[in-house]
Scaffold this active site. Structure first.
Site, mmCIF file in Angstrom:
data_model
loop_
_atom_site.group_PDB
_atom_site.id
_atom_site.type_symbol
_atom_site.label_atom_id
_atom_site.label_comp_id
_atom_site.label_asym_id
_atom_site.label_seq_id
_atom_site.Cartn_x
_atom_site.Cartn_y
_atom_site.Cartn_z
ATOM 1 N N HIS A 167 0.839 -1.208 0.000
ATOM 2 C CA HIS A 167 0.000 0.000 0.000
ATOM 3 C C HIS A 167 0.871 1.255 0.000
ATOM 4 O O HIS A 167 0.616 2.195 -0.769
ATOM 5 C CB HIS A 167 -0.899 -0.029 1.243
ATOM 6 C CG HIS A 167 -1.725 1.202 1.453
ATOM 7 N ND1 HIS A 167 -3.074 1.255 1.168
ATOM 8 C CD2 HIS A 167 -1.400 2.427 1.951
ATOM 9 C CE1 HIS A 167 -3.533 2.462 1.463
ATOM 10 N NE2 HIS A 167 -2.541 3.186 1.947
ATOM 11 N N GLU A 168 1.904 1.261 0.823
ATOM 12 C CA GLU A 168 2.784 2.433 0.904
ATOM 13 C C GLU A 168 3.613 2.596 -0.370
ATOM 14 O O GLU A 168 3.869 3.714 -0.807
ATOM 15 C CB GLU A 168 3.694 2.334 2.139
ATOM 16 C CG GLU A 168 2.942 2.318 3.458
ATOM 17 C CD GLU A 168 1.934 3.446 3.596
ATOM 18 O OE1 GLU A 168 2.205 4.557 3.085
ATOM 19 O OE2 GLU A 168 0.871 3.221 4.181
ATOM 20 N N HIS A 181 1.721 4.549 -2.897
ATOM 21 C CA HIS A 181 1.816 6.003 -2.704
ATOM 22 C C HIS A 181 3.128 6.541 -3.290
ATOM 23 O O HIS A 181 3.166 7.635 -3.853
ATOM 24 C CB HIS A 181 1.734 6.346 -1.222
ATOM 25 C CG HIS A 181 0.361 6.225 -0.639
ATOM 26 N ND1 HIS A 181 -0.743 6.813 -1.209
ATOM 27 C CD2 HIS A 181 -0.093 5.591 0.477
ATOM 28 C CE1 HIS A 181 -1.823 6.534 -0.479
ATOM 29 N NE2 HIS A 181 -1.454 5.795 0.547
ATOM 30 N N GLU A 219 -6.464 6.810 -0.931
ATOM 31 C CA GLU A 219 -6.381 5.594 -0.115
ATOM 32 C C GLU A 219 -7.045 4.410 -0.821
ATOM 33 O O GLU A 219 -6.541 3.293 -0.785
ATOM 34 C CB GLU A 219 -7.018 5.821 1.261
ATOM 35 C CG GLU A 219 -6.214 6.724 2.177
ATOM 36 C CD GLU A 219 -4.788 6.245 2.370
ATOM 37 O OE1 GLU A 219 -4.581 5.060 2.672
ATOM 38 O OE2 GLU A 219 -3.878 7.066 2.194
#
Length: 626
Positions: A174-175, A178, A251
């Site tokens: 997930h990071e 980003h 998100e």
């Protein structure tokens, strides 16, 4: 959404944010002028002067000065905050009380985390980011930085203690989304702009306090202070609404990207469920957490979790978006910290898959890591000798590792390079070099690139003085033999791209060139270099060049590069790096068409393609060139 679209979206989002906050600043200026007019009217009434006359008596240049003053205060405060963030991701991590997890750590949980981050970074084709441990019992994480080169990953202690490997992979994936989607730059700019708007309210608070001690103009100062306090904090309120709306949207995208990356919806979904079933949730106690709440994996300020100010969608909505059949139950974490980390460290990724690359597949995989990419990355890591893998995780041995890649195997030149190093670097580094050199010379090019990427976090642990010496030594090792080969050039480009920003600040390039025609000669030069390096005879080289030139509709004739002018190559890349994100796919496809013209990717071609793609901010997974 592919990598290039994500980069363009992030770029447009930044522009939209600037416009929205510009409107907010104009509104603040108008409200401040209205506020001053009210205070002036009130003061006139105290003297028996009509409010219209009192306001009209104020010269027009005073109103202009007030407007410029408000604009100046917001601008200076925002710039001051932005300068404070120039350290990139590490400045955020350190402000939150985080400490760097050193690459030599022997803690089992920390080692597992570093291994997961390392695998995903190499699979993504980006530098392995330093990892900071945040002393919070909650389950949370963040990625911060201006570019992929100064990015860091922050992980809460609770995340390390309570998640198993599959869940940890989901959070880290997930990071990385980003990082790859350009969200980090937006997040840091939001912090700076909001600080500028908030500063107006802080001035109001100062005037309010001053008015309480003033006998002469105390009432007016108090009224002005209260007004500025309301205006400033009101502006901050609406600024936070904008920040929250942008964050919630990103998100959902990052959750979906993590599932695509890992091919395991259970990993990230179960991590979110554990947040819901854990008493500490994802909240942070650090006072600095609120300004950076939009950067975290989970809601860092749960008091706003169900409001318009929420920086994250509700947990239930995020989980249902990943697992539509979820029963709505959160697990109760009735375990002591660390107990769940004892679970099996089996990877959630699939087994090895053979990857066949075409030019279209090369473009599609830029910045889009897949389970196959991770399989290749894990294989590349595991296939390196243990001594070299250990060396990549120690800052002294990592320097020796990079030096060894630049030491030639020719006896006389190698001895001259070694004499140079012994006279200029630390004895410990030279001792390690003597031990590692035979294994380095026996390693293949793809493994060397992997070792370099593994060594990036350890190299970033150098002091500034050590880095300056290391950088100078690398440059000298390359020039001692009076020639530069392709691998040396690639290694030097990666050193400049991935290590230098950590010590000299991030290099932010604005991609504004939208037409290949404006960079025709630079694109043709790179195509000629790739064709000359990767094909044996002139006819094959010309055919390969034409394959790439046709993709870009270039009319420039093939210019055989018998001796590579790397200074010219660097200048060409500097210009091409300014291309608009949506213009780069055609360029990458043209490059891939050249190197794959003979349906074969040589070691030199793979290394060169990797170095060029990295320089152009187009991270290439190793499944393409390994």
């Amino acid at each position: 959404m592919n990598f290039f679209q994500a980069q363009d979206t992030a770029r447009r989002k930044t522009g939209q944010l600037v416009m929205l906050f510009g409107l907010a600043v104009i509104t603040l200026i108008l409200l401040t002028n209205v506020l001053v007019a009210v205070v002036v009217s009130w003061g006139g009434a105290q003297r028996g002067v009509a409010w219209q006359d009192a306001v009209a008596a104020v010269p027009i240049e005073n109103w202009l000065a007030i407007s410029l003053g408000v604009l100046g205060v917001i601008g200076v405060a925002s710039v001051f905050k932005f300068v404070g963030l120039r350290g990139g991701g590490r400045s955020i991590a350190e402000a939150l009380g985080g400490h760097l997890i050193h690459q030599t750590t022997t803690d089992r949980k920390e080692r597992r985390l570093l291994n997961v981050v390392e695998e995903m970074a190499i699979a993504s084709g980006v530098p392995v980011p330093p990892v900071y441990l945040i002393p919070e019992a909650s389950i949370n994480a963040f990625a911060a930085g201006f570019t992929v080169d100064d990015a860091v990953i922050g992980i809460n202690q609770g995340t390390l203690d309570l998640l198993d490997r599959g869940e940890l992979q989901g959070v880290v994936a997930h990071e990385f989304s980003h990082i790859l989607n350009g969200d980090m730059n937006i997040n840091l700019r939001l912090i700076a702009i909001l600080h500028g708007i908030l500063f107006v309210g802080m001035i109001g608070y100062g005037l309010l306090r001053s008015g309480g001690f003033s006998r002469r103009n105390g009432g007016a100062l108090v009224a002005l202070g209260v007004g500025l306090l309301i205006v400033g904090y009101g502006g901050t309120f609406f600024g936070n609404l904008i920040k929250a709306a942008v964050s919630r949207q990103r998100e959902y995208l990052a959750d979906a990207s993590a599932v695509q990356f890992t091919r395991d919806p259970g990993g990230i979904a179960d991590a979110l469920k554990k947040i819901g079933g854990y008493s500490a949730g994802s909240s942070l106690d650090n006072p600095k957490a609120e300004e950076s709440a939009h950067m975290f994996f989970g809601a860092a300020a749960p008091k706003f979790a169900r409001s318009m100010m929420a920086t994250h969608p509700p947990l239930e909505e995020r989980i249902l978006a990943i697992q539509p059949n979820w029963n709505g139950q959160f697990p109760y974490l009735g375990v002591t910290p660390g107990a769940m980390a004892e679970q099996a460290g089996v990877s959630a990724f699939s087994g090895p898959i053979e990857v066949q690359a075409t030019p279209e597949q090369v473009v599609a995989q830029v910045g889009q890591p897949s389970p196959e990419s991770v399989d290749v990355a894990r294989t590349l890591i595991q296939d390196n000798p243990p001594d070299l893998k250990n060396a990549a995780h120690d800052q002294y041995m990592a320097r020796a590792l990079i030096y060894g890649m630049l030491i030639v195997q020719d006896g006389d030149t190698a001895q001259e390079q070694l004499r140079y190093l012994r006279a200029r670097d630390e004895a410990l580094v030279n001792d390690h070099l003597d031990t590692l050199l035979p294994q380095i010379h026996a390693s293949a090019g793809a493994h060397r690139l992997t070792l370099f990427e593994m060594a990036v976090p350890a190299l970033k642990e150098m002091s500034s003085a050590q880095y300056r010496r290391f950088d100078q030594n690398c440059a000298q090792l390359i020039t001692i033999d009076k020639r530069v080969d392709l691998f040396e050039w690639v290694l030097h480009r990666l050193l400049i791209k991935e290590i230098k920003p950590h010590f000299d600040g991030p290099q932010i390039v604005r991609g504004r060139i939208k037409k290949i025609g404006r960079v025709e000669s630079e694109a043709a030069h790179l195509l000629a270099v790739l064709a000359s390096a990767g094909h044996a005879d002139y006819d094959q080289q010309q055919k390969a060049y034409r394959a790439g030139a046709d993709e870009l509709a270039l009319s420039v004739a093939f210019d055989y590069q018998e001796v590579f002018d790397f200074a010219q190559l660097n200048r060409a890349l500097a210009k091409l790096r300014k291309l608009h994100p949506l213009t780069k796919p055609a360029l990458i496809k043209a490059f891939a068409s050249v190197v794959l013209a003979d349906d074969h990717l040589s070691e030199d071609e793979g290394a060169l393609l990797h170095g060029i793609s990295a320089t152009l901010d187009c991270p290439l997974p190793p499944s393409i060139y390994a």
